[in-house]
Design an enzyme around this catalytic site. Structure first.
Site, PDB file in Angstrom:
ATOM      1  CG  HIS A  15      -1.659   1.276   1.364  1.00  0.00           C
ATOM      2  ND1 HIS A  15      -2.329   2.172   0.497  1.00  0.00           N
ATOM      3  CD2 HIS A  15      -1.586   2.207   2.442  1.00  0.00           C
ATOM      4  CE1 HIS A  15      -2.734   3.198   0.881  1.00  0.00           C
ATOM      5  NE2 HIS A  15      -2.160   3.254   1.920  1.00  0.00           N
ATOM      6  CG  ASP A  17      -0.688   6.857   1.733  1.00  0.00           C
ATOM      7  OD1 ASP A  17      -2.017   6.599   1.603  1.00  0.00           O
ATOM      8  OD2 ASP A  17      -0.222   6.722   2.836  1.00  0.00           O
ATOM      9  CG  ASP A 129      -3.848   4.303   5.053  1.00  0.00           C
ATOM     10  OD1 ASP A 129      -4.608   4.475   6.007  1.00  0.00           O
ATOM     11  OD2 ASP A 129      -3.207   4.893   4.287  1.00  0.00           O
TER      12      ASP A 129
END
Length: 149
Positions: A15, A17, A129
């Protein structure tokens, strides 16, 4: 199985961002390109390995830098179910503050790329998230064809 039996699932994934502490470029150069290069190489070396990817903004940038041969290799990994795309959005959006049209737009952008380039449509709403949860998100995902989240 007895009462003491526990199933453990290990899901190789990442993951990253799409712009948070660093810019998109900084994340891509310092982390993401290496994650994708290494993961794809490892998948090609061993057909038993699997990897799950989410943020299509980064994947598309990586994809655009690849040779036609590498793109064909990646298509084969997808066909072999070694490389899976979950969620499929341009990014993994925050649920707590996003307006539904923003979620739809960014999902459309990423899912269109995946369908056009790899012929896949994600069915799992992977969201590790979210910074809170929106009651509307599971409904929108279901309307987008996802069956799990």
């Amino acid at each position: 199985y007895g009462d003491d039996h526990i199933d453990v699932w290990i899901v190789p994934h990442t993951h990253d961002d799409v712009g948070w502490i660093q810019t998109v470029d900084e994340y891509y150069i310092s982390e993401v390109q290496w994650i994708l290069d290494t993961s794809i190489r490892c998948l090609m070396e061993n057909p038993k390995r699997k990897f799950t990817y989410v943020e299509i903004a980064f994947f598309k940038r990586w994809w655009d830098e690849q040779t036609d041969e590498m793109k064909d290799n990646v298509r084969q990994l997808v066909k072999n179910n070694q490389l899976e795309f979950n969620l499929g959005g341009w990014c993994m959006n925050d649920e707590a503050a996003a307006y539904y049209s923003q979620e739809i737009d960014q999902q459309t952008e990423g899912m269109t790329f995946l369908l056009n380039e790899l012929g896949v449509k994600p069915t799992v709403g992977w969201h590790v998230d979210p910074f809170g949860h929106s009651a509307a998100t599971p409904s929108m995902w279901a309307m987008m064809g996802m069956s799990a989240w």
